[in-house]
Design a protein around this motif. Structure first.
Motif, PDB file in Angstrom:
ATOM      1  N   LEU A 242       1.308  -1.183  -0.210  1.00  0.00           N
ATOM      2  CA  LEU A 242      -0.202  -0.103  -0.177  1.00  0.00           C
ATOM      3  C   LEU A 242       0.976   1.398   0.349  1.00  0.00           C
TER       4      LEU A 242
ATOM      5  N   PHE B   1       1.831   1.986  -3.214  1.00  0.00           N
ATOM      6  CA  PHE B   1       0.519   2.676  -4.400  1.00  0.00           C
ATOM      7  C   PHE B   1       0.587   3.880  -3.750  1.00  0.00           C
TER       8      PHE B   1
ATOM      9  N   GLU C 141       3.921   5.351  15.312  1.00  0.00           N
ATOM     10  CA  GLU C 141       3.100   4.489  14.533  1.00  0.00           C
ATOM     11  C   GLU C 141       1.767   4.755  13.529  1.00  0.00           C
ATOM     12  N   TYR C 142       1.842   6.416  12.846  1.00  0.00           N
ATOM     13  CA  TYR C 142       0.944   6.025  12.144  1.00  0.00           C
ATOM     14  C   TYR C 142       1.445   6.713  10.927  1.00  0.00           C
TER      15      TYR C 142
ATOM     16  N   ILE D 236       0.876   6.612  -6.829  1.00  0.00           N
ATOM     17  CA  ILE D 236      -0.469   7.380  -7.290  1.00  0.00           C
ATOM     18  C   ILE D 236       0.129   9.135  -7.002  1.00  0.00           C
TER      19      ILE D 236
ATOM     20  N   PHE E 275      -1.330   6.579   3.451  1.00  0.00           N
ATOM     21  CA  PHE E 275      -2.072   6.211   2.351  1.00  0.00           C
ATOM     22  C   PHE E 275      -3.189   7.080   2.173  1.00  0.00           C
ATOM     23  N   VAL E 276      -3.262   8.258   3.674  1.00  0.00           N
ATOM     24  CA  VAL E 276      -4.367   9.594   3.550  1.00  0.00           C
ATOM     25  C   VAL E 276      -3.541  10.479   2.658  1.00  0.00           C
TER      26      VAL E 276
ATOM     27  N   ALA F 236      -0.629   5.269   7.706  1.00  0.00           N
ATOM     28  CA  ALA F 236      -1.811   6.074   7.839  1.00  0.00           C
ATOM     29  C   ALA F 236      -1.113   7.201   6.738  1.00  0.00           C
TER      30      ALA F 236
ATOM     31  N   MET G 248      -2.530   9.727   0.080  1.00  0.00           N
ATOM     32  CA  MET G 248      -2.962   8.918  -1.695  1.00  0.00           C
ATOM     33  C   MET G 248      -4.043   9.197  -1.617  1.00  0.00           C
ATOM     34  N   VAL G 249      -5.126   8.799  -0.652  1.00  0.00           N
ATOM     35  CA  VAL G 249      -6.913   9.339  -0.680  1.00  0.00           C
ATOM     36  C   VAL G 249      -6.719  10.871  -0.916  1.00  0.00           C
TER      37      VAL G 249
ATOM     38  N   ASN H 260      -1.001  13.270  18.938  1.00  0.00           N
ATOM     39  CA  ASN H 260      -1.884  12.312  18.590  1.00  0.00           C
ATOM     40  C   ASN H 260      -1.488  11.716  17.020  1.00  0.00           C
ATOM     41  N   LEU H 261      -1.565  12.203  16.806  1.00  0.00           N
ATOM     42  CA  LEU H 261      -2.012  11.532  15.515  1.00  0.00           C
ATOM     43  C   LEU H 261      -0.011  11.254  14.679  1.00  0.00           C
TER      44      LEU H 261
END
Lengths: 319, 393
Positions: free
Chosen positions: A233, A236, A292-293, A240, A299-300, A296, A302-303, A287-288
């Motif tokens: 991913l 990907f 660990e993220y 993208i 991926f965000v 993530a 990517m979207v 926190n975000l």
């Protein structure tokens, strides 16, 4: 670690992502489907190299902390990944009578078969190449950069492979045919290009680079049957971000995504230091944006790219 | 319906794959019955398997409402399943890091509401995307959900998961104590190996009844929805979205509705799983769950609810059959065997029968248009055509 240290790590990780994303992008544009088995092709390369290296041993001398035998194993890994991919194309994808979505679903099945075979043979545990891990290079330590000679080898090999691909695409007949086919397959066909043969070469190059990426990923981290699928991913996201079908875009996207994921701890330091308006927003961001993220975040991104710029940062014109 | 009046005629009416599936199912049921009677298969474990099959069938129904009806490639099945499971687990379990100890019905409602919110969060950005981009984006967002569940310990208890989940019927008038109050039964079918039906058996029986209720209601709602004008719009979107738009339909809105419907059904499967397994961990959000549901749907036949049911049963057979094989015959780790079988099934279906084993046929047509007093022999009604060349949507 300093910014330079994070950047150096990012560079090493990016090299691996770039190797993976070029192949995925090539296959996406020329075979015309999202190949979910690409990550597991990387795993095949890594495990082939593991077996070969175990069989041939060091073969005497060493370059950049890596024995000669490892480079032989790398070549074998690339070759086997390419052979497996071509075999799959000939046996499975070519006879299929489905659209690109059908091919996408089939490739998931292929990915599972690759991974299952590796897992049956090697078990699901982590393994490593039998190469002693090195200490970080002393002269760079004062700058906060902790890279080993192996990392230098990964980056150097990736640069060689990418440069080779650039020469191939720009200055050889095959490269021109591939670019023509990526642009417009029908037009390429009527101008006399043997599209089937070009497609096979695409698989060879794409899977070969993926195999190399897998070997380096095994050297950078460790080997496990899930290594490729876990990275898929992220690759990907890189493809993208760079714009599907554009090889140079995939390189840029791979570089950026690799950097972003490795720089996440640095970003989290920055967020902590910055005086961000309302307190809740600062807490949320703190926190975000953590290690660990890291994936993530990729991926965000990517979207978001898919939504606002579906052709990627390097893409031109609508498709 | 006509099966009881005229079994022979009804059988002759079936297409070849239908007969084949019927035959295999009957044989499989006889095999299971034999195993039950000889004591090779414990009745409690058997009921657990039935519950699991019902759960996969629910999951496949949900995916079918998205991919089969509308053609949405949703690779975030595991996220909705996991959100449903976590939603009800966090509400009802004693060890829940938040709230906890509520009635399972509250858990059900909360799980569905959270799934609805997640469906909107994932759907709003991604449903405008091209089909293959939707696949990648939804898989990525499902991974984001998994990472959040894994890392936000204050909310989900992290990698330790949630334990101490009550049964779904806790706090209900009669049913909460039903398993304890039922007497233990002792059946002797074969002399020497009695089958004992105790508390756990009655508990499993309740679970099976629960999943049958869930699946039954879902099945009829979906069948009704699929045949309705709303379902026809979805089918039009699936075969030609531009056409649907040219007919003045707001395809984005319809896609969103079908996405939400499917997601809620997946969350329902998750709620049931929570009370079946009594433990929920981040491993339940692994992408493999997504692909189990996908295999069930494409094997059964995209768009066909019967097919999804059949696919769900096949998935449980693969899942538990590999474990059984590992215990009995081949000492191969069941996990990669399962993966291999799933992969082979995907490739084989796409290669030899891309429309699935039971593609939707008459179930798409309004019953009164077909069952014209049981004589569908008027060729100009279009019935035969549908029957022969079904799944070429």
């Amino acid at each position: 670690m300093t910014v330079l240290g994070y950047l150096a790590n990012g560079l090493v990780f990016s090299s691996i992502i770039v190797l993976g994303s070029i192949g995925l992008s090539l296959v996406y544009s020329i075979a015309d489907f999202a190949n979910f088995a690409h990550g597991d092709t990387m795993t095949i390369g890594a495990y082939t190299a593991l077996v070969t290296f175990g069989a041939v041993g060091g073969l005497g001398g060493a370059v950049l902390g890596l024995p000669y035998g490892f480079f032989l194993a790398l070549v074998v890994g690339i070759a086997v990944a390419a052979i497996v991919a071509v075999g799959t194309e000939k046996l499975i994808y070519e006879p299929l009578d489905v659209d690109s979505i059908g091919l996408l679903i089939t490739s998931i099945g292929i990915a599972f078969i690759y991974r299952a075979v590796i897992q049956i043979r090697f078990g699901s545990d982590f393994t490593r190449f039998g190469i002693q891990s090195l200490r970080p290079i002393e002269t760079l330590l004062p700058y906060g950069v902790r890279v080993t000679l192996h990392d230098v080898a990964i980056v150097a090999s990736a640069v060689v492979l990418v440069a080779g691909l650039h020469v191939l695409l720009q200055y050889t007949d095959l490269g021109r045919k591939m670019r023509a086919m990526a642009d417009n397959p029908d037009l390429a066909r009527v101008s006399g290009i043997r599209t089937k043969r070009v497609k096979l070469w695409t698989w060879v190059i794409g899977a070969g680079l993926a195999g190399a990426g897998g070997v380096f990923l095994g050297l950078f981290n460790q080997l496990s049957p899930r290594m490729g699928f876990n990275l898929l991913l992220v690759i990907f996201a890189a493809v993208i971000l760079g714009g599907i079908g554009s090889v140079y875009g995939a390189m840029a996207g791979g570089f950026l995504i690799g950097m972003i994921t490795q720089l996440t701890p640095f970003f989290s330091n920055v967020v902590e230091a910055l005086p961000i308006g309302p307190g809740w927003l600062a807490t949320l961001l703190e926190n975000l944006i953590t290690i660990e993220y890291a994936n993530a975040i990729a991926f965000v991104i990517m979207v978001v790219v898919l939504l606002i710029r579906p052709n990627g940062i390097a893409g031109e014109g609508a498709t | 319906m006509s099966f009881l009046d005229d079994p022979k005629g009804a059988f002759a009416d079936l297409t070849r794959p239908e007969r084949w599936v019927l035959g295999v199912s009957v044989a499989f049921m006889l095999f299971l019955l034999g195993a039950l009677l000889t004591g090779a298969l414990g009745p409690t474990y058997f009921l657990f398997l039935v519950g699991l099959a019902g759960m996969y069938a629910l999951l496949s129904f949900g995916l079918n409402a998205q991919w089969g009806f509308t053609g949405l490639i949703n690779f975030s099945v595991a996220a909705f399943f996991g959100i449903g499971a976590y939603g009800s687990a966090l509400m009802t379990a004693e060890s829940s890091p938040i709230a906890g100890g509520f009635n399972p019905l509250v858990g059900l409602v909360v799980a569905l509401v959270v799934a609805l919110v997640l469906a909107l969060l994932i759907g709003i950005p991604t449903l405008r995307l091209r089909a293959d981009y939707l696949a990648i984006a939804s898989l990525g967002l499902a991974e984001v959900v998994r990472l959040v569940v894994l890392n936000e310990r204050w909310l989900t208890n992290g990698s330790a998961g949630v334990r101490g989940i009550p049964s779904f019927f806790q706090g209900w008038p009669v049913l909460s104590t039903f398993p304890e109050t039922m007497p233990g039964l002792r059946l002797v079918v074969i002399p020497g190996s009695p089958i004992i039906l105790g508390t756990s058996f009655w508990q499993s029986l309740l679970n099976v009844l629960l999943v049958l209720t869930f699946a039954g209601v879902t099945f009829f709602v979906l069948r009704r929805a699929h045949q309705s004008p709303w379902g026809r719009v979805l089918r039009t979107i699936r075969s030609d979205e531009d056409l649907a738009r040219a007919l003045g339909k707001n395809t984005y809105s319809f896609k969103m509705q079908s996405f939400i419907l499917g997601s809620l059904i997946m969350a329902l499967a998750g709620v049931f799983y929570t009370h079946l397994n009594l433990y929920v961990g981040p491993g339940d959000l692994d992408p493999i769950t997504t692909f189990y549901a996908w295999v069930a749907v494409i094997l059964g036949g995209s768009g066909s609810n019967r097919g999804a049911l059949f696919g769900g049963i096949v998935i449980v057979t693969i899942r538990e059959g590999t474990r059984f094989l590992n215990d009995v015959a081949l000492p191969i780790d069941p996990a990669p065997m399962r993966l291999l079988l799933i992969g082979v099934v995907i490739v084989a279906v796409m290669r030899y029968r891309p429309q699935g084993i039971l593609p939707p046929q008459r179930e798409l047509i309004w019953p009164s248009a077909v069952d014209d007093r049981g004589t569908p022999e008027t060729p100009d009604s279009g019935v035969r055509e549908q029957k022969g060349g079904g799944g070429d949507e």
